[in-house]
Design a protein around this motif. Structure first.
Motif, mmCIF file in Angstrom:
data_model
loop_
_atom_site.group_PDB
_atom_site.id
_atom_site.type_symbol
_atom_site.label_atom_id
_atom_site.label_comp_id
_atom_site.label_asym_id
_atom_site.label_seq_id
_atom_site.Cartn_x
_atom_site.Cartn_y
_atom_site.Cartn_z
ATOM 1 N N MET A 1 0.830 -1.200 0.000
ATOM 2 C CA MET A 1 0.000 0.000 0.000
ATOM 3 C C MET A 1 0.869 1.256 0.000
ATOM 4 O O MET A 1 1.891 1.314 0.673
ATOM 5 C CB MET A 1 -0.910 -0.007 1.228
ATOM 6 N N PHE B 1 0.465 5.405 0.616
ATOM 7 C CA PHE B 1 -0.488 6.338 1.213
ATOM 8 C C PHE B 1 -0.378 7.721 0.580
ATOM 9 O O PHE B 1 0.608 8.066 -0.048
ATOM 10 C CB PHE B 1 -0.245 6.440 2.716
ATOM 11 N N SER C 1 -0.161 10.637 2.133
ATOM 12 C CA SER C 1 0.932 11.420 2.708
ATOM 13 C C SER C 1 2.169 10.527 2.786
ATOM 14 O O SER C 1 2.077 9.315 2.736
ATOM 15 C CB SER C 1 0.552 11.912 4.094
ATOM 16 N N SER D 1 4.886 8.282 3.966
ATOM 17 C CA SER D 1 4.952 7.396 5.119
ATOM 18 C C SER D 1 6.274 6.638 5.136
ATOM 19 O O SER D 1 6.331 5.502 5.534
ATOM 20 C CB SER D 1 3.779 6.418 5.087
ATOM 21 N N LEU D 2 7.347 7.291 4.675
ATOM 22 C CA LEU D 2 8.664 6.647 4.725
ATOM 23 C C LEU D 2 9.213 6.732 6.144
ATOM 24 O O LEU D 2 8.830 7.601 6.919
ATOM 25 C CB LEU D 2 9.626 7.344 3.762
ATOM 26 N N TYR D 3 10.132 5.823 6.467
ATOM 27 C CA TYR D 3 10.775 5.871 7.776
ATOM 28 C C TYR D 3 11.885 6.914 7.731
ATOM 29 O O TYR D 3 12.870 6.726 7.009
ATOM 30 C CB TYR D 3 11.358 4.504 8.129
ATOM 31 N N PRO D 4 11.752 7.995 8.481
ATOM 32 C CA PRO D 4 12.734 9.080 8.334
ATOM 33 C C PRO D 4 14.135 8.710 8.806
ATOM 34 O O PRO D 4 15.093 9.345 8.397
ATOM 35 C CB PRO D 4 12.142 10.212 9.193
ATOM 36 N N TRP D 5 14.273 7.671 9.648
ATOM 37 C CA TRP D 5 15.605 7.320 10.148
ATOM 38 C C TRP D 5 16.306 6.323 9.238
ATOM 39 O O TRP D 5 17.459 5.993 9.445
ATOM 40 C CB TRP D 5 15.512 6.744 11.559
ATOM 41 N N ARG E 1 9.081 0.566 -2.191
ATOM 42 C CA ARG E 1 9.020 -0.171 -0.926
ATOM 43 C C ARG E 1 7.823 -1.120 -0.921
ATOM 44 O O ARG E 1 7.915 -2.254 -0.451
ATOM 45 C CB ARG E 1 8.916 0.828 0.229
ATOM 46 N N ALA E 2 6.690 -0.644 -1.460
ATOM 47 C CA ALA E 2 5.507 -1.497 -1.489
ATOM 48 C C ALA E 2 5.668 -2.638 -2.494
ATOM 49 O O ALA E 2 5.124 -3.724 -2.305
ATOM 50 C CB ALA E 2 4.277 -0.661 -1.834
ATOM 51 N N PHE F 1 12.664 -2.665 3.903
ATOM 52 C CA PHE F 1 11.915 -3.005 5.124
ATOM 53 C C PHE F 1 11.048 -4.251 4.960
ATOM 54 O O PHE F 1 11.086 -5.174 5.782
ATOM 55 C CB PHE F 1 11.037 -1.818 5.550
ATOM 56 N N GLY F 2 10.268 -4.278 3.886
ATOM 57 C CA GLY F 2 9.385 -5.417 3.674
ATOM 58 C C GLY F 2 10.154 -6.711 3.453
ATOM 59 O O GLY F 2 9.681 -7.795 3.811
ATOM 60 N N LYS G 1 14.199 12.983 4.043
ATOM 61 C CA LYS G 1 13.980 14.430 4.074
ATOM 62 C C LYS G 1 14.889 15.168 3.090
ATOM 63 O O LYS G 1 14.707 16.353 2.871
ATOM 64 C CB LYS G 1 14.150 14.967 5.497
#
Ligand SMILES: Nc1ncnc2c1ncn2[C@@H]1O[C@H](COP(=O)(O)OP(=O)(O)OP(=O)(O)O)[C@@H](O)[C@H]1O
Ligand SMILES: [Mg+2]
Lengths: 270, 306
Positions: A96, A98, A100, A102-106, A163-164, A115-116, A149
């Protein structure tokens, strides 16, 4: 001979349905024990390798519908199945993206995409290969080690799409992924998504309120009414899989656009 | 009747800009906000020092900081000359500095400092550990929140200092009651503030992780914790002051060493200069730990730099 139902079981040319929504209803309970029906009696089918668009006004239940398919919310009644299996919760088979960011900023870009793959326990070496491949597809190989960022809005959504896609989902769910972008970036992202679709042959369910975006991308379009969200029309888009931005000047494109505009306008007036 | 609206009406027609001597703003009584005269520029120019939320030039910043520190010493000197004898005795900065050197060379400073540091470190480490575990759990699970909300809401209004006599009674006068007091005085703030930090993790980050196949445990350890880490360090930095507060309370009442104990000893002999030295030591410790924790935050979470 009866008229073929608009939302009937697929025609002969359509691939076997992958995702099936059967009479899906979702009520939300609000304060004072009132319930609000967000979507009502939704029947949708998405065939293997299709891009299907849901178009509707703001607040008509598009996100709710997508969240139900993702397994993030349970329908009040009705059934959602993928390849015949009922959806009871979220899983990596339904990626999915989104509205807005929704990435992991760190995490860096490549760590975000990975990640997946970590979740399904893919070994580090295979993971790195797959991430490389995906970064190539989205054209951000140079930014592998940057943090979110440091990227523009369009680049971030490209990373979110990669990522999805990484765990090779059966279906990709996109909830107005380009809604926050400016017009030019948006157009570029639409072409990018077409390219990704043509290269990966992914099955995609796409939500938007932008009619042109829907026609440009989709093989089929469902038009939703508001309060509660119902399907008022199913439209098959006459452009093939190898379409490009040139369809924007096709007279059929303009006709379709006016037709959908008309449908949505009468919805609002009602 | 068609064109009358375009005709200049005598007496109320096009305004002239001269003659009346009115200022450039507000010379039309019916519409005082309307600009009527040219002054060669538009908008209001802002001075450099008092722009709302804007940066100021580096030179000004340094200058203001130096003036700020210097004014403390000026006030101190002023007070020291005003009250140089009698009951309210204020030592000069030099006297305080000499007392500090004496304190240091006698070797008592290092024993006291070490004793106090160990107490704060032990008590606050335990407090942070409980705060992180409970705070993250409360911020993540509504069920845990429902369970702990009332007990914590009830307990945290008991002033921790009021527990001192009780803890001394129960736990004797060695290290245990001091550490218990430091925990009692900080743990509720730590729990509640860390719970808030955890609640601030964007919902979409969590749902996105689910759609990527993450289990709840993985979301907790790989999403909620890393996102909360800089906030948790901030909480630790802010509440550290309360830990020192509780330490001094404990040491004032019952201790054989420590900075708070030394303060009481010096009071007995009216050694105000030594007391001032200890107050300054507290301030320096505070500034150092603050800087260290800020540094730690940028080190472990460079992505969260504001
Ligand atoms: N958690 C909720 N509780 C109560 N009502 C909700 C909830 N989520 C959605 N709704 C209601 O359901 C309806 C559909 O919401 P949804 O977010 O699906 O709309 P949408 O089509 O995605 O709108 P947009 O285009 O603005 O994103 C809205 O009227 C909204 O008020
Ligand atoms: Mg939405």
């Amino acid at each position: 001979m009866t008229e073929p139902a608009v939302t009937g079981t697929g025609t002969g040319t359509r691939a076997a349905p992958k995702l099936v929504l059967d009479n899906v209803v979702k009520d939300f309970s609000t304060r004072r024990r009132k319930t609000v029906r967000a979507i009502d009696g939704i029947d949708i089918e998405v065939g293997d390798g299709e891009i299907v668009c849901l178009v509707g006004a703001s607040g008509c239940g598009k996100s709710t519908l997508l969240n139900i398919v993702a397994g993030l919310e349970q329908p009040t009644s009705g059934r959602v199945t993928i390849d015949g299996e009922t959806i009871v919760g979220p899983g990596p088979d339904r990626g999915m993206v989104f509205q807005s960011y929704s990435l992991y900023p760190w995490r860096t870009v490549s760590e975000n995409v990975a990640f997946g793959l970590e979740c399904i326990g893919m070994p580090r070496k295979d993971r790195a290969e797959r991430v490389q491949e995906l970064l190539g597809i989205i054209g951000l190989a140079r930014f592998a080690d940057n943090h979110p960022k440091e990227l523009s809005g369009g680049m971030r959504q490209r990373v979110a799409i990669a990522r999805a896609l990484a765990p090779e989902p059966d279906i990709l769910l996109l909830d107005e992924p380009f809604g926050a972008l400016d017009a030019q970036t948006r157009r570029a992202m639409q072409e990018f998504l077409l390219l990704v679709w043509q290269r990966t042959r992914a099955t995609i369910l796409f939500v938007t309120h932008d009619i042109e975006e829907a026609i440009l991308l989709a093989t089929r379009i469902y038009v939703l009414s508001s309060h509660p969200g119902r399907i008022v029309e199913e439209i098959t888009v006459p452009f093939g899989a190898n379409r490009g931005p040139s369809v924007l000047r096709d007279p059929r494109f303009l006709d379709l656009r006016d037709e959908i505009q008309e449908l949505l306008t009468t919805q609002v007036e009602r | 009747m068609t064109d009358t609206s375009l005709q200049p009406v005598p007496g109320s027609g096009p305004r002239t800009r001269s003659g009346t001597g009115a200022s450039n703003l507000g010379d039309d009584p019916a519409a005082p906000w309307r600009r009527t005269a040219k002054s060669g520029s538009r908008g209001r120019k802002q001075g450099v020092l008092f722009r709302l939320r804007d940066e100021i030039p580096l030179r000004h910043r340094i200058l203001l900081a130096v003036i700020g520190v210097a004014s403390i010493f000026v006030f101190w000197l002023l007070a020291a000359t005003l009250w140089s004898s009698g009951n309210v005795l204020v030592p000069t900065p030099l006297a305080a500095w000499k007392a500090f050197i004496d304190y240091w060379q006698s070797g008592e400073l290092s024993t006291d400092l070490w004793a106090s540091l160990v107490r704060v470190a032990e008590g606050y480490a335990l407090s942070m550990a409980v705060g992180i575990v409970l705070g993250v759990a409360i911020g993540s699970f509504r069920s845990v929140e429902a369970f702990w909300e009332s007990p914590i809401g009830f307990l945290r209004y008991i002033p921790a200092t009021a527990l001192t006599p009780l803890f001394l009674l129960w736990l004797g006068i060695d290290e245990t009651p001091k550490i218990a007091l430091i925990i009692a005085g900080t743990v509720f703030y730590n729990i509640l503030m860390i719970a808030d930090v955890t609640r601030a993790v964007p919902r979409e980050l969590i749902t996105a992780s689910y759609t990527l196949g993450a289990s709840r445990l993985r979301v907790l350890t790989r999403v909620i914790l890393p996102h909360s880490l800089p906030g948790i360090i901030d909480v630790g930095r802010i509440n550290l002051a309360a830990a020192w507060l509780m330490l001094v309370v404990a040491e004032l009442l019952a201790a054989q060493n420590g900075l708070g104990y030394r303060l009481v000893q010096l009071q007995r002999f009216h050694q105000v200069d030594g007391m001032f030295a200890i107050l300054l030591i507290f301030a320096v410790i505070g500034i150092c730990s603050d800087l260290a924790l800020r540094g730690l935050r940028t080190l472990v979470a460079p992505w969260a730099r504001p």
